[in-house]
Design a protein around this motif. Sequence first.
Motif, PDB file in Angstrom:
ATOM      1  N   PHE A 131     -10.274  -9.170  -8.132  1.00 20.51           N
ATOM      2  CA  PHE A 131     -10.720  -7.924  -8.529  1.00 20.51           C
ATOM      3  C   PHE A 131      -9.733  -6.918  -8.109  1.00 20.51           C
ATOM      4  N   TYR A 132      -9.405  -6.721  -6.848  1.00 18.87           N
ATOM      5  CA  TYR A 132      -8.543  -5.893  -6.532  1.00 18.87           C
ATOM      6  C   TYR A 132      -7.038  -5.910  -6.681  1.00 18.87           C
ATOM      7  N   TYR A 133      -6.781  -7.502  -6.883  1.00 20.66           N
ATOM      8  CA  TYR A 133      -5.389  -7.731  -7.199  1.00 20.66           C
ATOM      9  C   TYR A 133      -5.072  -7.394  -8.796  1.00 20.66           C
ATOM     10  N   GLU A 134      -6.009  -7.814  -9.633  1.00 18.80           N
ATOM     11  CA  GLU A 134      -5.985  -7.490 -11.017  1.00 18.80           C
ATOM     12  C   GLU A 134      -6.046  -6.145 -11.278  1.00 18.80           C
ATOM     13  N   GLU A 135      -7.012  -5.290 -10.577  1.00 12.85           N
ATOM     14  CA  GLU A 135      -7.118  -3.744 -11.011  1.00 12.85           C
ATOM     15  C   GLU A 135      -5.949  -2.909 -10.523  1.00 12.85           C
ATOM     16  N   VAL A 136      -5.711  -3.176  -9.204  1.00 16.33           N
ATOM     17  CA  VAL A 136      -5.121  -2.199  -8.560  1.00 16.33           C
ATOM     18  C   VAL A 136      -3.295  -2.837  -8.309  1.00 16.33           C
ATOM     19  N   ILE A 137      -3.523  -3.998  -7.548  1.00 15.51           N
ATOM     20  CA  ILE A 137      -2.135  -4.388  -7.007  1.00 15.51           C
ATOM     21  C   ILE A 137      -1.167  -4.581  -8.148  1.00 15.51           C
ATOM     22  N   ILE A 138      -1.338  -5.483  -9.347  1.00 12.39           N
ATOM     23  CA  ILE A 138      -0.628  -5.789 -10.222  1.00 12.39           C
ATOM     24  C   ILE A 138      -0.155  -4.550 -10.707  1.00 12.39           C
TER      25      ILE A 138
END
Lengths: 221, 221, 221, 221
Positions: free
Chosen positions: C131-138
């Motif tokens: 979730f964090y990767y998709e919504e924030v990091i990317i």
Amino acid sequence: MVSAPARQPRWTRRKNVRPSEITAAALEVFVEKGFAATRLEDVAARAGVSKGTVYLYFDSKEELFKAVVREGLIPAIAEAEKRVAGHRGSASDLLRDLVRGWWQLVGSTPYGGLPKLMISESRNFPEIARFYYEEVIIRAHRLLREALRRGMESGEFRSMDLNTAQFLVFSPFIMFLVWQHSLACCESESLDPGAYVGEAIEMVLRGLAAPGTGPQAKARR
Amino acid sequence: MVSAPARQPRWTRRKNVRPSEITAAALEVFVEKGFAATRLEDVAARAGVSKGTVYLYFDSKEELFKAVVREGLIPAIAEAEKRVAGHRGSASDLLRDLVRGWWQLVGSTPYGGLPKLMISESRNFPEIARFYYEEVIIRAHRLLREALRRGMESGEFRSMDLNTAQFLVFSPFIMFLVWQHSLACCESESLDPGAYVGEAIEMVLRGLAAPGTGPQAKARR
Amino acid sequence: MVSAPARQPRWTRRKNVRPSEITAAALEVFVEKGFAATRLEDVAARAGVSKGTVYLYFDSKEELFKAVVREGLIPAIAEAEKRVAGHRGSASDLLRDLVRGWWQLVGSTPYGGLPKLMISESRNFPEIARFYYEEVIIRAHRLLREALRRGMESGEFRSMDLNTAQFLVFSPFIMFLVWQHSLACCESESLDPGAYVGEAIEMVLRGLAAPGTGPQAKARR
Amino acid sequence: MVSAPARQPRWTRRKNVRPSEITAAALEVFVEKGFAATRLEDVAARAGVSKGTVYLYFDSKEELFKAVVREGLIPAIAEAEKRVAGHRGSASDLLRDLVRGWWQLVGSTPYGGLPKLMISESRNFPEIARFYYEEVIIRAHRLLREALRRGMESGEFRSMDLNTAQFLVFSPFIMFLVWQHSLACCESESLDPGAYVGEAIEMVLRGLAAPGTGPQAKARR
DNA sequence: CATGAATGAGATTTCATTCAT
DNA sequence: AATGAATGAAATCTCATTCAT
């Protein structure tokens, strides 16, 4: 605190007996409270062990339950299957034999609480229901149908739909157990189990008997 | 906020209708999940009201349950008592009549789920069990015994212990309902209810019949 | 017990403020203890509500966590995306701008604890990590790469592998936050955050600068 | 059972080997799961011993953890200290040397998981954090500052706040390890570690370089 | 030395019931 | 009369640690 130690060990190691002590305790509590309302802690307490120990031997409440069924009913089913396979004689005698065996191994023992338990919990625990259905009920019903089929074939029983007959045959027995483990506690006077089971099988046989045969026919001769 | 122009009430519901809408919803959920597993929230949702409203009409889950029983079974019992009191004819016909009436008012309706429910929960909710036993079971059993007594007295049925006979008579019917609401979901093919009930009453009557009478005796003549 | 009631309500109803009060409390506790070690009970206590209330608004610990991230970081990301889209001027200025914005909205706020938190828990909670990767990091990385791409295209930055450059750009900033929320507590003297962030961006720009340009080039002229 | 003929011991294990087998297994599991989520049972299993054996050598989970750090990082630090003490040549070369050594002994080995681990757990286990800080971080930072000081003194690096510079120097490297052991698992394509480390040191040196020197200055000449 | 059975505290989640609005 | 927000007790399952063997 006090000076006298002479201390007892906090626990002793009994790996090989523990599981069956636990299933025995579990059977009792499950039958008393039902599956959902049974607290693993109560099972543990009754088995004289701690909560954690139950999980040492059984992965979950469900697995514990399955173990109880496995231990109590599967052997009885297997035994009954042997009886049917080995039986020589009238279908009536076979049915009497099956009922008697069931009563001895299940009905009159603590395992007699399981039918009511399964009936109660099957809706809410489909996985358990399926397990019980596949491992116990299917086999039990098959046995009964086999006995009935033989009787109809030999002319001893009148010809009926097998499934209907099978249901009619087991109803009085299972109903009795179910009653004993549920509302019987409200009754003031209750039936004598042994007598009831004896009467019930005779009544069932009368209901099945082909015209001109059966208990009453013999009596008339 | 604004000056409220000829405002329509947000809800208009006749006070006296609410309770039965709630008991109807409660019956459904109780039968599906059992007493303990039923969430009042689900009952409320199904009745289209809020959780708080349920407590407006019923003091507790238990009281709600009692109301369901009262509404569904007591009238059926009263009706059956009238039948027995007014019956003129053979005991067999009376039994057939009682079974038929029970099937129409209870067995084939949503109330048919209550026996299984009571069996399941009686151990854990003794107060409910006692209520059900006093209000329903005692009266039902009394009815059956009365019919059986008449048949034995007239020589239509053979002489048996009344309590045993009564238990044997209701077993196939209650067991059928119980099965339908529990393990039947595991079955691939199931019995046709109407046909089963018809067969069952005939089988019971054969089992009860005095020698030389009963269905098969008639058939022989 | 005492005569004087003047009793205060056990609770008051504040549906619309509750969720954000809870996420605010949750952010604090999550940052302090990490995701796994956070007890919902502590979150509830800090928000001044009961355990059950948390579940009224959030289905699970995981959902609560996602809500915290959504509330704190997604808006900051969106804001940064707008900056990039609207930026006219040098890539260096854009990077400075992004860093400054990030520091204001995230770095210097309680949300600054989230990067360390995600790093800590991602292995054990893959769903949250994703979730964090998709919504924030990317999205954050895409922003940086876009700024770097512009600078390389215009000749302002030397030509490098974009992914490498992007990693090198964010490292000093994220590392700083991570440090502040982990081992910094052992330090006797610590860096001044504002000064550090200012130095860091200049150092990064020097590292990126194409030969003959960049801070030191200007200084030399 | 039988008379035990020239019996071979069931296990022969040299006392001194055991502990390091256990710490090796522990490192793996700690890095995979973190400190709190690591089950001693898993460590034991991976080391091929029983749970009790772990407690034979280490008083607690915490002591086991400290042992892992001691074994893996202290020697690497000592080695680096020797390099610094013995180094003759430019500060840039010294930094390159330190990074290379760190990469060989720590970064590219299983110990590379420790920085992320320490960052994750330091808040919840202050005793461990302090141990790590005193035994590892202080010494590592001192090394870096020494190298930086030499470079500034010689005019090779521009003059900066030492602590800031030191933080900026290690950030890209530690961040890289941290990333690899946390969110990298969500990435589709990842950086090549060797190449990244090479690029990173050059970038850092550009950032540090005094005007008119450094990689780009040489390139320009 | 080594084992692994036993312990029991602890955390998330559910839901009947209450009560402010 | 009706609502639904708030409460808090309760139960399963986990795991570091202990200790009988």
